[in-house]
Enzyme design. Structure first.
Site, mmCIF file in Angstrom:
data_model
loop_
_atom_site.group_PDB
_atom_site.id
_atom_site.type_symbol
_atom_site.label_atom_id
_atom_site.label_comp_id
_atom_site.label_asym_id
_atom_site.label_seq_id
_atom_site.Cartn_x
_atom_site.Cartn_y
_atom_site.Cartn_z
ATOM 1 N N ASP A 11 40.335 -1.126 -27.205
ATOM 2 C CA ASP A 11 39.967 -1.079 -28.626
ATOM 3 C C ASP A 11 41.221 -1.364 -29.448
ATOM 4 O O ASP A 11 42.226 -0.665 -29.316
ATOM 5 C CB ASP A 11 39.402 0.304 -28.959
ATOM 6 C CG ASP A 11 38.948 0.431 -30.405
ATOM 7 O OD1 ASP A 11 38.950 -0.593 -31.124
ATOM 8 O OD2 ASP A 11 38.591 1.548 -30.823
ATOM 9 N N GLU A 64 24.668 5.996 -19.960
ATOM 10 C CA GLU A 64 24.562 6.737 -21.212
ATOM 11 C C GLU A 64 24.615 5.806 -22.415
ATOM 12 O O GLU A 64 25.439 4.893 -22.478
ATOM 13 C CB GLU A 64 25.701 7.757 -21.349
ATOM 14 C CG GLU A 64 25.600 8.535 -22.664
ATOM 15 C CD GLU A 64 26.843 9.315 -23.035
ATOM 16 O OE1 GLU A 64 26.822 9.969 -24.100
ATOM 17 O OE2 GLU A 64 27.831 9.269 -22.287
ATOM 18 N N ASP A 82 42.476 -2.081 -33.426
ATOM 19 C CA ASP A 82 42.046 -1.950 -34.820
ATOM 20 C C ASP A 82 43.167 -2.416 -35.732
ATOM 21 O O ASP A 82 44.313 -1.989 -35.592
ATOM 22 C CB ASP A 82 41.718 -0.482 -35.096
ATOM 23 C CG ASP A 82 40.933 -0.291 -36.382
ATOM 24 O OD1 ASP A 82 41.176 -1.056 -37.339
ATOM 25 O OD2 ASP A 82 40.084 0.612 -36.439
#
Length: 457
Positions: free
Chosen positions: A141, A73, A143
């Protein structure tokens, strides 16, 4: 040049000879720049991305799954926040055609599904729930906005050379654990393009993890127990650190906290700053004692950095002398260090196979910077503010000052993206594909062997 004029031109001629005005300083990102960036194969590495996400299933071996890449995807975020999910492509050329026709502001990569994501509705009409994720890289992830309570130079999406080292330490801690504790070998770190880093763990055993297994790995890294309303965000239980945490503390966190972080953030230099740290100490008498010392020295002629270092030593000495009276103080020094320096991972991103993550080498729409790979072995040298922007890349093309072909050109490192693409190929992609092809060959031989055994009966 207007957008209408660009659209009226033939794509190929425009891409090969872009002629636009030199961008103004504030113009980092627009659709016209994207047309040029995604239109040049020597800028966006279509073939390399396809090879990576095919994992050796290139159709050249009888053991290959020729439909593997087609079940992956992708999602596109277009101009005006138009969102296209469940995109899939048969091969590299169809992926390139789709990107060059849409010029997405953002490209995200998702899981490999049991069937082609583009045809999921056709399968759903059969009445059986066959559309399900079957493979996905283990991703992380991180941040820097999640560090806003412990950095004083920037906040929100802003980042500078003083706070970026928090990301560098995060890479070191997580990468070391992934390789030494879990045995992973094929790991890609990528700059998010603005304020963080992404990690892709691409080993076969990582890609085939269930959601439960991914959650277990994510929880292995969990240290933060509180929320923004808790003064004490880290609770280290027991009388000693877990071996992973102990190694992280000794090898990376302690030295960074007492050195670079003190120098750049001066975390004890003012009352607002040191009150946050005093609140992490559970003993109110110790809080009062230290507060009294620091308030009395408020007019010191020392620099902010020197004041912070002195107060840190006072805190450590005080806790050391009194920790036998309060068991809860036993790990207090370590908890303070972990609160300021330990990686703040978005754990939910890592736990689910169907979570999407921004593709390497796409462009961040807020900064215009390319999401380039980061070498974990030399991450101290990475400067997020030096990462090329779209406008810089286009200026480079228009000036003709650099050769942009990075296939075999020894001079390619002089181009703005050449070094990043070469690193992606030589340090990550080539070892990964070698391993994947060996696995395909081994699996094929095992399958043939079992087939022969069954026939012998």
């Amino acid at each position: 040049m207007t957008r209408e004029e660009i659209e009226s031109r033939e794509d190929e001629s425009m891409m090969d000879a872009p002629q636009i005005n030199k961008p103004k300083p504030e113009e980092f990102f627009n659709v016209n720049y994207l047309r040029i960036y995604y239109g040049k194969r020597t800028l966006f590495p279509y073939s390399d991305i396809h090879k990576w996400l095919s994992y050796g299933h290139d159709g050249k071996h009888p053991g290959c799954d020729e439909y593997y890449f087609g079940r992956r995807e992708f999602s596109f975020t277009l101009e005006n926040d138009v969102y296209l999910r469940y995109k899939s492509f048969k091969n590299a050329s169809s992926m390139e055609d789709a990107i060059r026709s849409h010029f997405p502001y953002k490209i995200d990569i998702g899981a490999v599904y049991s069937v082609d994501p583009d045809k999921r509705h056709a399968y759903s009409q059969t009445g059986s729930n066959v559309f399900t994720p079957v493979e996905r890289e283990l991703v992380f992830d991180i941040d820097i906005t999640d560090y806003d309570d412990v950095r004083y130079c920037c906040s929100g999406a802003d980042v500078c050379s003083k706070c970026w080292p928090l990301m560098t330490v995060a890479i070191k801690v997580i990468h070391t654990s992934l390789t030494e504790d879990f045995g992973f070998k094929h790991i890609l770190w990528v700059f998010s393009g603005r304020r963080g880093v992404h990690c892709w763990v691409c080993d076969p055993k990582a890609r085939r993890m269930t959601n439960e297994q991914r959650s277990a790995v994510a929880e292995y890294f969990r240290v933060y127990k509180g929320n923004e309303n808790n003064a004490r965000k880290v609770a280290l239980m027991g009388y000693s650190l877990h071996p992973f945490l102990a190694r992280s503390y000794v090898d990376y966190l302690k030295g960074f906290f007492e050195g670079e972080l003190q120098a750049t953030q001066s975390i004890f230099s003012t009352k607002d700053k040191y009150e946050k740290i005093l609140a992490m100490i559970s003993d109110e008498d110790i809080q009062s004692e230290l507060r009294g010392k620091w308030e009395n020295s408020a007019r010191s002629s020392l620099s902010e950095e020197a004041i912070s270092l002195v107060r840190w030593e006072q805190l450590k000495n005080t806790l050391q002398s009194k920790k036998h009276k309060a068991p809860t103080l036993r790990m207090c020094v370590e908890e303070i260090v972990f609160t300021f320096t330990y990686p703040r991972i978005d754990l939910e991103v890592s736990k689910q196979m169907n979570h999407l993550l921004k593709a390497p080498f796409c462009v961040h729409p807020k900064t215009g910077r390319v999401c380039v790979p980061i070498d974990p072995n030399n991450c101290d040298d990475f400067d997020p503010l030096a990462v090329p922007t779209l406008s810089q890349l286009i200026e480079e093309i228009n000036s003709g000052g650099s050769r942009m072909d990075v296939d075999d050109d020894d001079d390619s490192d002089t181009s703005l993206l050449g070094k990043s693409i070469k690193f992606f190929r030589s340090s990550f992609l080539e070892p990964l594909l070698k391993s994947c092809k060996e696995e395909i060959e081994s699996s094929y031989k095992t399958k043939i062997g079992k087939s022969k055994d069954s026939l012998s009966w």
